[in-house]
Design a protein around this motif. Structure first.
Motif, PDB file in Angstrom:
ATOM      1  N   ALA A 112       0.850  -1.226   0.109  1.00 28.23           N
ATOM      2  CA  ALA A 112      -0.039   0.098   0.086  1.00 28.23           C
ATOM      3  C   ALA A 112       0.774   1.433   0.014  1.00 28.23           C
ATOM      4  O   ALA A 112       0.706   2.219  -0.543  1.00 28.23           O
ATOM      5  N   ALA A 113       1.958   1.224   0.824  1.00 28.19           N
ATOM      6  CA  ALA A 113       2.669   2.402   0.722  1.00 28.19           C
ATOM      7  C   ALA A 113       3.510   2.644  -0.473  1.00 28.19           C
ATOM      8  O   ALA A 113       3.649   3.728  -0.978  1.00 28.19           O
ATOM      9  N   CYS A 114       3.824   1.583  -1.065  1.00 25.50           N
ATOM     10  CA  CYS A 114       4.858   1.781  -2.451  1.00 25.50           C
ATOM     11  C   CYS A 114       3.787   2.081  -3.379  1.00 25.50           C
ATOM     12  O   CYS A 114       4.179   3.013  -4.402  1.00 25.50           O
ATOM     13  N   LEU A 115       2.533   1.709  -3.332  1.00 23.08           N
ATOM     14  CA  LEU A 115       1.486   2.135  -4.357  1.00 23.08           C
ATOM     15  C   LEU A 115       0.952   3.390  -4.203  1.00 23.08           C
ATOM     16  O   LEU A 115       0.898   4.193  -5.086  1.00 23.08           O
ATOM     17  N   ALA A 116       1.027   3.938  -2.986  1.00 21.42           N
ATOM     18  CA  ALA A 116       0.932   5.253  -2.809  1.00 21.42           C
ATOM     19  C   ALA A 116       1.915   6.488  -2.597  1.00 21.42           C
ATOM     20  O   ALA A 116       1.673   7.583  -2.738  1.00 21.42           O
ATOM     21  N   HIS A 117       3.112   5.883  -2.901  1.00 19.14           N
ATOM     22  CA  HIS A 117       4.365   6.824  -2.363  1.00 19.14           C
ATOM     23  C   HIS A 117       4.337   7.868  -3.610  1.00 19.14           C
ATOM     24  O   HIS A 117       4.867   9.207  -3.280  1.00 19.14           O
ATOM     25  N   ASP A 118       3.967   7.889  -4.885  1.00 18.95           N
ATOM     26  CA  ASP A 118       3.913   8.818  -5.725  1.00 18.95           C
ATOM     27  C   ASP A 118       2.508   9.465  -6.234  1.00 18.95           C
ATOM     28  O   ASP A 118       2.610  10.054  -7.097  1.00 18.95           O
ATOM     29  N   MET A 119       1.669   9.112  -5.551  1.00 16.77           N
ATOM     30  CA  MET A 119       0.300   9.766  -5.886  1.00 16.77           C
ATOM     31  C   MET A 119      -0.047  11.283  -6.097  1.00 16.77           C
ATOM     32  O   MET A 119      -0.678  11.659  -6.570  1.00 16.77           O
ATOM     33  N   GLY A 120       0.923  11.807  -5.269  1.00 21.83           N
ATOM     34  CA  GLY A 120       0.795  13.278  -5.253  1.00 21.83           C
ATOM     35  C   GLY A 120       1.643  13.967  -6.078  1.00 21.83           C
ATOM     36  O   GLY A 120       1.694  15.111  -6.118  1.00 21.83           O
ATOM     37  N   HIS A 121       2.443  13.295  -7.015  1.00 18.22           N
ATOM     38  CA  HIS A 121       3.252  13.852  -7.962  1.00 18.22           C
ATOM     39  C   HIS A 121       2.376  14.664  -9.369  1.00 18.22           C
ATOM     40  O   HIS A 121       1.440  13.857  -9.512  1.00 18.22           O
ATOM     41  N   PRO A 122       2.773  15.441  -9.875  1.00 19.06           N
ATOM     42  CA  PRO A 122       2.046  16.312 -10.400  1.00 19.06           C
ATOM     43  C   PRO A 122       2.062  16.060 -12.070  1.00 19.06           C
ATOM     44  O   PRO A 122       2.900  15.100 -12.181  1.00 19.06           O
ATOM     45  N   PRO A 123       1.711  16.712 -13.017  1.00 21.29           N
ATOM     46  CA  PRO A 123       1.987  16.371 -14.260  1.00 21.29           C
ATOM     47  C   PRO A 123       3.431  16.644 -14.834  1.00 21.29           C
ATOM     48  O   PRO A 123       4.069  17.368 -14.144  1.00 21.29           O
ATOM     49  N   PHE A 124       4.026  16.078 -15.646  1.00 21.36           N
ATOM     50  CA  PHE A 124       5.324  16.363 -16.081  1.00 21.36           C
ATOM     51  C   PHE A 124       6.379  15.952 -15.243  1.00 21.36           C
ATOM     52  O   PHE A 124       7.456  16.491 -15.331  1.00 21.36           O
ATOM     53  N   GLY A 125       6.257  15.047 -14.413  1.00 28.18           N
ATOM     54  CA  GLY A 125       7.216  14.663 -13.633  1.00 28.18           C
ATOM     55  C   GLY A 125       7.890  15.422 -12.562  1.00 28.18           C
ATOM     56  O   GLY A 125       7.279  16.503 -12.404  1.00 28.18           O
ATOM     57  N   HIS A 126       8.978  15.136 -12.560  1.00 32.67           N
ATOM     58  CA  HIS A 126       9.900  16.181 -11.467  1.00 32.67           C
ATOM     59  C   HIS A 126       9.949  17.826 -12.191  1.00 32.67           C
ATOM     60  O   HIS A 126       9.938  18.603 -11.354  1.00 32.67           O
ATOM     61  N   ASN A 127       9.795  17.870 -13.239  1.00 31.44           N
ATOM     62  CA  ASN A 127       9.804  19.125 -13.923  1.00 31.44           C
ATOM     63  C   ASN A 127       8.603  19.833 -13.568  1.00 31.44           C
ATOM     64  O   ASN A 127       8.432  20.975 -13.368  1.00 31.44           O
ATOM     65  N   GLY A 128       7.423  19.259 -13.561  1.00 31.14           N
ATOM     66  CA  GLY A 128       6.148  19.767 -12.952  1.00 31.14           C
ATOM     67  C   GLY A 128       6.229  20.179 -11.434  1.00 31.14           C
ATOM     68  O   GLY A 128       5.711  21.152 -11.248  1.00 31.14           O
ATOM     69  N   GLU A 129       6.805  19.300 -11.031  1.00 26.14           N
ATOM     70  CA  GLU A 129       7.118  19.522  -9.391  1.00 26.14           C
ATOM     71  C   GLU A 129       7.857  20.874  -9.078  1.00 26.14           C
ATOM     72  O   GLU A 129       7.487  21.496  -8.294  1.00 26.14           O
ATOM     73  N   GLN A 130       8.927  21.024  -9.906  1.00 31.42           N
ATOM     74  CA  GLN A 130       9.626  22.422  -9.862  1.00 31.42           C
ATOM     75  C   GLN A 130       8.715  23.638 -10.076  1.00 31.42           C
ATOM     76  O   GLN A 130       8.914  24.561  -9.503  1.00 31.42           O
ATOM     77  N   ALA A 131       7.963  23.330 -11.216  1.00 36.96           N
ATOM     78  CA  ALA A 131       7.103  24.290 -11.733  1.00 36.96           C
ATOM     79  C   ALA A 131       6.132  24.964 -10.510  1.00 36.96           C
ATOM     80  O   ALA A 131       5.831  25.933 -10.422  1.00 36.96           O
ATOM     81  N   LEU A 132       5.497  24.019 -10.032  1.00 35.65           N
ATOM     82  CA  LEU A 132       4.539  24.176  -8.811  1.00 35.65           C
ATOM     83  C   LEU A 132       5.026  24.580  -7.858  1.00 35.65           C
ATOM     84  O   LEU A 132       4.564  25.346  -7.108  1.00 35.65           O
ATOM     85  N   ASN A 133       6.377  24.151  -7.425  1.00 35.30           N
ATOM     86  CA  ASN A 133       7.167  24.723  -6.186  1.00 35.30           C
ATOM     87  C   ASN A 133       7.409  26.338  -6.663  1.00 35.30           C
ATOM     88  O   ASN A 133       7.140  26.973  -5.457  1.00 35.30           O
ATOM     89  N   THR A 134       7.485  26.592  -7.721  1.00 37.62           N
ATOM     90  CA  THR A 134       7.991  28.309  -7.951  1.00 37.62           C
ATOM     91  C   THR A 134       6.334  28.926  -7.808  1.00 37.62           C
ATOM     92  O   THR A 134       6.277  29.900  -7.179  1.00 37.62           O
ATOM     93  N   PHE A 135       5.234  28.412  -8.198  1.00 34.17           N
ATOM     94  CA  PHE A 135       4.102  28.919  -8.087  1.00 34.17           C
ATOM     95  C   PHE A 135       3.535  29.013  -6.624  1.00 34.17           C
ATOM     96  O   PHE A 135       2.912  29.928  -6.338  1.00 34.17           O
ATOM     97  N   ALA A 136       3.879  28.122  -5.909  1.00 35.01           N
ATOM     98  CA  ALA A 136       3.507  27.921  -4.595  1.00 35.01           C
ATOM     99  C   ALA A 136       4.411  28.294  -3.427  1.00 35.01           C
ATOM    100  O   ALA A 136       4.339  28.181  -2.434  1.00 35.01           O
TER     101      ALA A 136
END
Length: 444
Positions: A112-136
């Motif tokens: 369950a933990a392995c299935l859930a560990h990436d569920m919060g990741h945004p579109p476009f992988g880590h690139n999207g994560e960086q873009a949302l971090n800038t916005f937020a």
């Protein structure tokens, strides 16, 4: 924890401190924030957790989110069929379940933990994560692992509880304490890294500290539980091996390049500081790669033929077994043959295995992620998310999905409203992010 930024649900279930049961877990480990009866007696709490994650819409959406190679891309010579966040999560779950079971963990909890560990990741992988971090940046930043906790405990619609005001509020999937803890790779808030306060990695937003503190009750500060360590190593193993495999399938990597300079030095340069400590001797990495190259099953050539595909698939199986058995053997040598759960042990991964895994990560980074066309694509993705965030903010709540529209209306201030927009953006797949962007900006 709150289902909206401005409402707090009733207090959590009681941490009663009972001793360990035969399965290595106490009553506190199987407690839920909002207590609820089991609908089917005889099923364990962790089996229920696994089922809830597996049937969640958030897990299904990972099928449309980038892992490394963008979904839908195709090599002219053969169909690359690249992995997505969903297939990665399924593969991580298989590795983690078997390794966890071999060490005495509850296999359903680890899966369950392995299935859930990436569920919060945004579109476009880590690139999207960086873009949302800038916005937020003005509302607490963005981090995929912190978003996973938020999604599991607040956003994903499954359980609602009454509030003092007569309404109801979401408690997400209402998973057990142990499963939420096992899915927490970075058990600290932003700026709380135990050795590097400037680290961008963290596991909880300020808004979600109440449930995080409940999950971490009596846990040693900053220490990952044993099941989270198993999940983390399974994640490393799955993505290092499968990103390498995808690179070969897509035609981005020639195995012969791993035998000569200056390519090998380029790989060490990528690995050191990012995938291994900055004081690592490049000779250690050279020895790690050479150990892999010396294996009978190593894919020295790849032409996409059926025989080559079968040989590559055998190599991925061999690599996964090699890394998992290395951790299992070293941990058993350190702790013996009993059940290892929660905070009773640390997962021991030999340095040699970590270096071999890191080399594979660096190879995929160098030859897949650092391709010139990938940077062009990533630049466009950042523009899409930045413009989409601006458009959603300017026209909210009308442009938000009904779930997030209600949360936006209930938010108490601009910071809380910005977080709702971030939640909406993080829920999108690659395709829906581009479609919504085109709709709101008239960009075709």
């Amino acid at each position: 924890m709150a289902g909206t930024t401005s409402t707090t649900p009733p207090g959590p279930g009681t941490y009663d401190g009972n001793g360990l049961h035969d399965d290595g877990y106490d009553d506190a480990a199987s407690a839920r924030w909002a207590p609820e009866p089991d609908k089917r007696p005889g099923r364990t709490a962790f089996q229920r957790d696994r089922a809830r994650v597996l049937h969640s819409s958030a897990l299904r959406r990972l099928a449309g989110k980038t892992q490394v190679v963008t979904p839908g891309t195709r090599n002219q010579a053969w169909d690359a069929s690249p992995r997505t966040r969903l297939t990665h999560s399924l593969e991580c779950a298989q590795v983690g379940r078997e390794l966890g079971a071999a060490l005495g963990c509850d296999p359903d909890l680890v899966e369950a933990a392995c299935l859930a560990h990436d569920m919060g990741h945004p579109p476009f992988g880590h690139n999207g994560e960086q873009a949302l971090n800038t916005f937020a940046k003005d509302c607490g930043g963005f981090e995929g692992n912190a978003q996973s906790l938020r999604l599991l405990t607040r956003i994903e619609p499954k359980r609602f509880v009454p509030t003092d005001g007569g309404g109801v509020v979401s408690v997400g999937l209402n998973l057990t304490r142990a499963t939420l803890d096992a899915a927490t790779k970075y058990p600290w808030p932003r700026g709380g890294h135990p050795t590097d306060p400037a680290s961008v990695k963290f596991g909880v937003y300020e808004d979600d500290l109440p449930v995080f503190e409940w999950v971490r009750e009596r846990a040693p500060d900053h220490r990952k539980c044993f099941e989270a360590q198993v999940m983390d190593w399974a994640d490393d193993v799955a993505y290092s091996v499968h990103d390498f495999e995808d690179g070969l399938h897509a035609g981005h990597l020639d195995p012969g390049l791993l035998l000569a300079e200056p390519e090998r030095s380029d790989i060490w340069q990528v690995a050191i500081g990012r995938y291994v400590p900055s004081d690592t001797d490049p000779e250690e990495l050279a020895e790690a790669l050479d150990r892999l190259l010396e294996q009978e099953w190593w894919p020295h050539h790849y032409d996409g033929s059926a025989v080559a595909q079968a040989r590559l698939k055998d190599a991925t199986s061999q690599l996964i077994g090699r890394f998992a058995l290395a951790a299992e053997g070293a941990t058993r040598q350190a702790y013996g043959t009993g059940r290892l759960t929660r905070y009773a042990a640390e997962l021991v991964v030999p340095r040699e295995a970590r270096n071999e895994c890191a080399v594979l990560k660096a190879v995929a980074d160098r030859y897949v992620m650092q391709r010139a066309e990938q940077e062009t694509l990533r630049a466009d993705q950042r523009i899409v998310l930045a413009e989409l965030a601006e458009a959603l903010t300017a026209r909210a709540p009308d442009t938000l999905d009904p779930q997030f529209r209600a949360l936006f209306a209930a938010a108490g201030d601009d910071r809380a409203r910005a977080r709702v927009v971030v939640d909406q953006l993080a829920s999108l797949t690659d395709a829906t992010a581009r479609s919504l962007h085109a709709q709101l900006t008239a960009r075709r």
